[in-house]
Scaffold this motif. Structure first.
Motif, PDB file in Angstrom:
ATOM      1  N   GLY A   1     -54.982  60.207 -46.126  1.00 26.41           N
ATOM      2  CA  GLY A   1     -56.099  60.450 -47.026  1.00 26.41           C
ATOM      3  C   GLY A   1     -57.327  60.993 -46.318  1.00 26.41           C
ATOM      4  O   GLY A   1     -57.548  60.750 -45.130  1.00 26.41           O
ATOM      5  N   LEU A   2     -58.155  61.752 -47.074  1.00 28.90           N
ATOM      6  CA  LEU A   2     -59.428  62.272 -46.587  1.00 28.90           C
ATOM      7  C   LEU A   2     -60.509  61.949 -47.609  1.00 28.90           C
ATOM      8  O   LEU A   2     -60.305  62.129 -48.820  1.00 28.90           O
ATOM      9  CB  LEU A   2     -59.389  63.786 -46.378  1.00 28.90           C
ATOM     10  N   GLU A   3     -61.658  61.498 -47.128  1.00 29.82           N
ATOM     11  CA  GLU A   3     -62.778  61.174 -48.003  1.00 29.82           C
ATOM     12  C   GLU A   3     -64.060  61.794 -47.461  1.00 29.82           C
ATOM     13  O   GLU A   3     -64.216  61.973 -46.250  1.00 29.82           O
ATOM     14  CB  GLU A   3     -62.971  59.659 -48.102  1.00 29.82           C
ATOM     15  N   THR A   4     -64.970  62.106 -48.368  1.00 26.89           N
ATOM     16  CA  THR A   4     -66.321  62.520 -48.001  1.00 26.89           C
ATOM     17  C   THR A   4     -67.291  61.439 -48.458  1.00 26.89           C
ATOM     18  O   THR A   4     -67.008  60.684 -49.394  1.00 26.89           O
ATOM     19  CB  THR A   4     -66.700  63.846 -48.673  1.00 26.89           C
ATOM     20  N   PHE A   5     -68.444  61.358 -47.794  1.00 19.10           N
ATOM     21  CA  PHE A   5     -69.459  60.417 -48.257  1.00 19.10           C
ATOM     22  C   PHE A   5     -70.850  60.946 -47.929  1.00 19.10           C
ATOM     23  O   PHE A   5     -71.045  61.716 -46.981  1.00 19.10           O
ATOM     24  CB  PHE A   5     -69.256  59.020 -47.658  1.00 19.10           C
ATOM     25  N   SER A   6     -71.791  60.543 -48.752  1.00 21.06           N
ATOM     26  CA  SER A   6     -73.199  60.874 -48.560  1.00 21.06           C
ATOM     27  C   SER A   6     -73.999  59.647 -48.970  1.00 21.06           C
ATOM     28  O   SER A   6     -73.941  59.213 -50.122  1.00 21.06           O
ATOM     29  CB  SER A   6     -73.586  62.089 -49.412  1.00 21.06           C
TER      30      SER A   6
END
Length: 653
Positions: A630-635
């Motif tokens: 899995g790949l996730e982005t966050f801000s």
């Protein structure tokens, strides 16, 4: 043995061994690399066995050679063919690291275009002198014959290793750089015939000096945007780091460039303003200031000549405060050593008389960078407090040096040096010499390193073998305010591995999965450019699955990138491995024209990150489960714009 027109000898055992290797067989069994847990898909790893330092990197007859006293060849530095082991076994010693040259002019008398392997001859027991020896090949590295008059260099020292040999066109002689690991020296020798060597000079006294110096290399690097070059000396600092020095080489002596020497020796050019370096008369510690020159036996890696230490002071209890100051920068950075005794050997930040930040030593006598985020107290009056209440006679002291007020946090817990890579798994770097041209040096310098760490390399969980190489890199020089810096990029041949991919622009807020990119195996490339809006931090989670991940987080205000693999690997049955492996790493890195670019290469058990066009690089092994794709982005705390390209990468096998 019969020869064909090309000069290759045909030996049935060699041809059979080569056929089995190229066909993907080990012990008669076909290798399914994808089925082997943690096996890299596009990083070179041998079919079986141990792989450590890269040795003997030469380009000859349109072929790249990679030795580790095994042997592999490539036409493009991407696809590799493993060859049978070329060195004679059962010799009663170990082949330690070294190099290979092509003697195009037959200076040695072993034959025109003979390949000569240089290595350290290491005898059993680790207590006998290490010597430098050679073996000779007249079939382009298929096999090497031991030179019966070895050693070719013996100085009667137990630690003396890793010869790198190259041709120096200016005086038409061979040069060797070889390390004295335990005294942190690199020796330079020269020869006209590759068999008899004369001492020229030694290099020492700069950079990280607390551990073994190994695997030196000396070469010219092109300066970006010009036709000029500078010499670069790289040195492995055991167990897992590589430092570099930029300067001039006249064939006998390497001299560090003045700006580099000042940066490394006294900290000239460090970002921020120096609050106290303990070199002047106006010390910020009025009490015990007279003891600022105290030196502790065995202490290394301080800047200048002085630091403040409590070990040899006359007082038995220390609580010494600096002069008051107003916090006007986002970070306070400092070099620190001493005892790991919470509250009793530490440096404190006091605001309104209360301790708001504290840091203690790590039970070593090696000064390393530590830092605090002090944004919460901007504009406040503060003091620094040095505390030593410990009764421990071994590590019961605290010492500080070079306190800097800065807007960039420097909390990487590393010595003050120029590091080639900020990750934990990039070591023993070597560069290719090109013998298809006259003097073996080209304008394009390719390098490769061992993706390993002696703290846990032998405990790595891979069952097919231990160790693999990084992706090859191209290195250049760029002039920065504090001197020359090495920039690194992945080789331009790698895009041929790209399979299906995406290109999209996203507005990030909070945590979300990366859209439209779902690799079924951890073999992919990301080119991500982040432009911060109102976010306090942003980044990527990779190797996500089964409750685990590797986190890349960037703080745009502090200029710090972190790689956190504390909860990444599924291998958790060896507590010694976990203790050394499960850590978080910090990289000082400013935005480039308002953005952060991360060019990332993920393989099944590794990650390599080229930040801001190779200004800093971070390499780490991961040993994640195959299901963690899995790949996730966050801000965090606001929005961030992400422009990202992503490609699945095909296997090289």
């Amino acid at each position: 043995m019969m020869s064909n027109k090309s000069g290759y000898g045909f030996d049935f055992r060699y041809v059979l061994g080569l056929f089995l290797l190229l066909s993907g067989y080990v012990n008669g069994q076909e290798i399914d690399r994808k089925a082997q847990e943690y096996r890299p898909m596009y990083h070179f790893s041998p079919a079986k066995g141990w792989m450590g330092d890269p040795d003997g990197l030469v380009h000859y007859n349109n072929t790249y050679h990679l030795f580790w006293w095994g042997h592999a060849v490539s036409k493009d530095l991407v696809h590799w063919q493993e060859m049978p082991r070329p060195m004679k076994e059962g010799m009663g010693f170990s082949y330690f690291s070294g190099s290979v040259v092509v003697d195009k002019m037959n200076t040695s008398g072993f034959g025109k275009n003979s390949m000569i392997a240089f290595y350290t001859k290491h005898l059993p027991g680790d207590s006998l002198p290490e010597t430098q020896a050679i073996s000779i090949s007249n079939n382009e590295g298929q096999s090497f014959d031991y030179y019966q008059k070895n050693p070719i260099l013996d100085i009667n020292k137990v630690f003396f290793r890793d010869p790198q040999v190259f041709w120096y066109e200016q005086d038409k002689s061979w040069k060797m750089v070889v390390s004295r690991p335990d005294v942190q020296q690199v020796h330079i020798y020269q020869s006209s015939d590759l068999k008899n060597w004369a001492f020229c000079s030694s290099f020492e006294g700069l950079g990280a000096k607390n551990s073994f110096w190994e695997c030196p290399d000396l070469f010219e690097l092109p300066i970006e945007g010009s036709n000029e070059k500078k010499w670069v000396l790289i040195i492995g600092r055991g167990p897992n780091r590589v430092q570099y020095f930029v300067g001039n080489f006249n064939g006998k002596t390497f001299v560090t460039d003045k700006k580099i020497a000042e940066y490394l020796s006294v900290g000239q050019g460090i970002k921020g303003s120096v609050f106290e370096d303990f070199e002047g008369k106006n010390l910020k510690w009025p009490k015990f200031a007279e003891e600022h020159e105290n030196k502790v036996s065995g202490v290394t890696d301080y800047l200048g000549k002085h630091y403040l230490s409590t070990e040899n002071a006359s007082a038995t209890v220390f609580r010494s405060k600096s002069q008051p100051f107003t916090i006007s920068t986002k970070a306070i950075n400092f070099l620190l050593i001493g005892g790991n005794h919470q509250d009793s050997t530490c440096i404190n930040l006091l605001v309104d008389g209360k301790v708001v930040k504290t840091t203690h030593g790590d039970n070593t006598k090696v000064f390393k960078w530590n830092g605090w985020d002090v944004r919460s107290w901007m504009g406040k009056k503060a003091q620094l407090e040095l505390v030593d209440l410990s009764k421990d006679t071994t590590t019961g002291f605290i010492a500080i040096d070079h306190i800097v007020f800065s807007d960039q946090l420097s909390n990487q817990h590393l010595e003050h040096a120029l590091w080639l890579d900020y990750g934990p798994d990039y070591y023993a770097i070597r560069t290719w010499r090109d013998y298809d041209i006259k003097n073996g040096l080209t304008d394009t310098v390719h390098a490769i390193g061992w993706m390993g760490n002696w703290d846990y390399a032998r405990k790595a969980p891979s069952k097919w073998g231990k160790g693999f190489q990084s992706i090859p890199r191209v290195m250049t020089l760029r002039e920065m305010p504090s001197g020359w810096r090495v920039f690194q990029q992945p080789i331009p041949q790698l895009p041929q591995l790209r399979d299906s991919g995406i290109h999209q622009q996203l507005q990030l807020k909070g945590l979300q999965s990366l859209k439209n990119f779902k690799p079924d195996v951890n073999s992919y490339e990301l080119d991500a450019t982040f432009t911060p809006g109102t976010a306090k931090a942003f980044g990527l989670n990779l190797f996500v699955g089964e409750g685990r991940k590797l986190a890349l987080r960037y703080d745009p205000q502090l200029g710090e990138l972190t790689l956190d693999r504390r909860n990444c690997t599924n291998f958790n049955t060896d507590t010694a491995f976990t203790k050394s492996f499960a850590k978080k790493y910090a990289v000082p890195l400013a935005l480039d024209k308002g953005s952060l670019r991360l060019h990332i290469f993920v393989d099944r058990s590794s990650i390599e990150i080229f930040a801001n066009d190779g200004e800093n690089v971070v390499s780490a092994t991961t040993f994640a489960a195959d299901a963690q794709t899995g790949l996730e982005t966050f801000s965090e705390g606001g929005n961030t714009t992400l422009n990202i390209q992503a490609w699945k990468l095909k296997s090289i096998w």
